[in-house]
Write an enzyme that holds these catalytic residues in place. Structure first.
Site, PDB file in Angstrom:
ATOM      1  N   LYS A 166      32.187  36.865  25.236  1.00 19.22           N
ATOM      2  CA  LYS A 166      32.866  37.569  26.328  1.00 19.22           C
ATOM      3  C   LYS A 166      33.409  38.919  25.897  1.00 19.22           C
ATOM      4  O   LYS A 166      33.632  39.784  26.733  1.00 19.22           O
ATOM      5  CB  LYS A 166      34.025  36.718  26.875  1.00 19.22           C
TER       6      LYS A 166
ATOM      7  N   LYS B 184      21.583  29.972  29.606  1.00 18.18           N
ATOM      8  CA  LYS B 184      22.108  28.873  30.425  1.00 18.18           C
ATOM      9  C   LYS B 184      22.444  29.374  31.840  1.00 18.18           C
ATOM     10  O   LYS B 184      22.781  30.549  32.012  1.00 18.18           O
ATOM     11  CB  LYS B 184      23.314  28.229  29.744  1.00 18.18           C
TER      12      LYS B 184
ATOM     13  N   LYS C 256      27.416  31.545  36.380  1.00 20.28           N
ATOM     14  CA  LYS C 256      27.829  32.413  37.482  1.00 20.28           C
ATOM     15  C   LYS C 256      27.764  33.880  37.060  1.00 20.28           C
ATOM     16  O   LYS C 256      27.334  34.730  37.806  1.00 20.28           O
ATOM     17  CB  LYS C 256      29.277  32.102  37.874  1.00 20.28           C
TER      18      LYS C 256
END
Ligand code: AMP
Ligand code: TRP
Length: 328
Positions: free
Chosen positions: A111, A195, A198
């Site tokens: 992230k 994967k 969202k």
């Protein structure tokens, strides 16, 4: 009865990765365990967001979970920010969490890889997750594979707190929570590259209409060896096959495998069969979601009741924690 806890971020629509990796399992486990399921809005605010959107996403996530089969008379479904003890315990657990462990988390590294300014909330995210679980002294945590490392950290935090503040008890005040994985612990996105997530925009959402699902399935990545219709394939490397295993009955899964290996079907035939299997599973969920959406009072009542039960457990835990730590 053993207790389970799990959480999901209201950061977008519930997708089939969430469903197959976690939520479908919650629906089954709620009959066997004392179950707490939490919409973790304090986790969702660790990335930029609009307040009005968050309100809508939290409500939509509650609708989707109820439609998927979470039964408020069996399990406690609630929103994290309705139970302030989550953040209270998170602060406390920060004081026994090694910084190095937080910096080593794969999700933190992913992230923050591109960011120049990194916010502390992203770093401390797994501490709040440990607090979520330990507040309820949950032994088992049904999640997808991507959460296994965070749970390892939860166990470490639990051990460290116990060693410091509860070293006399044989059992340990906090348990060491373990992951409960499903056979479909990691669903790939439709691009077959990463994967389903969202944030990557490669999802099929649980409540999507069949026409929209087909728009996404039609161009979806398959076995790269099948360039032409006549090329035989290897089902095990194909994402569409893995979705068949999740959605189709066993005899159809076998038919798909045979027709892939022998090039009896083209990839498009295989995708059409998958679309039908998905529709069989998802149509009733979509119908329930429409009914639930039309009844917002029922949703609010379910979340209130869930938060009430959660608060009872959370307050009792915090009382003991503070007493053991010499806090007021
Ligand atoms: P999140 O949307 O990140 O809050 O995830 C909610 C739950 O869904 C967690 O238990 C995740 O491990 C699980 N999950 C998310 N994406 C996937 C995926 N692609 N495959 C399997 N499980 C997933
Ligand atoms: N971090 C989890 C995810 O992104 C969500 C989560 C927050 C969670 N708290 C939790 C999962 C506690 C299990 C238990 O999927």
């Amino acid at each position: 009865m053993s207790r389970i806890f799990s959480g999901i971020q209201p950061s977008g629509a519930l997708h089939i990765g969430n469903y197959l990796g976690a939520v479908e399992n919650w629906v089954e486990l709620q009959h066997k365990y004392d179950s707490f399921f939490c919409i973790v809005d304090y986790h969702a605010i660790t990335v930029p967001y609009e307040p009005a959107d968050l309100v809508a996403r939290t409500r939509d996530m509650a609708v989707s979970l109820l439609a998927a089969g979470i039964d408020p008379s069996k399990s406690s479904l609630f929103v994290q920010s309705m139970v302030p003890e989550h953040t209270e315990l998170a602060w406390i657990l920060n004081t026994v969490t090694p910084l190095g462990e937080l910096e080593r988390q794969t999700q933190f590294k992913e992230k923050t890889a591109k960011d120049e300014s990194i916010l502390a909330g992203i770093l401390n995210y797994p501490v709040l997750q440990a607090a979520d679980i330990l507040l309820y002294k949950a032994d088992l945590v049904p999640v997808g594979e991507d959460q296994v490392q965070h749970l390892e950290l939860s166990r470490e935090v639990s051990r460290r707190w116990n060693a410091k503040f509860d070293s006399n008890s044989a059992e340990g005040f906090f348990p060491e929570p373990k992951p409960l994985l499903t056979p479909t612990r990691r669903i790939m996105g439709l691009d077959g590259q990463a994967k389903m997530s969202k944030s990557l925009g490669n999802t099929i959402d649980l409540l999507e209409e069949p026409a929209q699902i087909w728009e996404k399935l039609r161009p979806a990545m398959t076995d790269p060896a099948r360039k032409r219709r006549e090329d035989p394939g290897t089902p095990e490397v194909c994402n569409i096959y893995s979705l068949h295993r999740a959605f189709s009955p066993p005899d159809l899964v076998e038919t798909v495998a045979v027709n892939c290996r022998t090039a009896g079907w083209g990839c498009i035939d295989c995708k059409k069969a998958l679309a039908q299997s998905m529709e069989n599973d998802l149509a009733p969920i979509r119908e329930r979601a429409k009914e639930i959406t039309a009844n917002p009072k029922m949703v609010a009542a379910a979340l209130d009741a869930g938060a009430g039960k959660a608060r009872g457990v959370a307050q009792a835990t915090m009382k003991e924690v503070k007493q053991k730590m010499g806090l007021a």
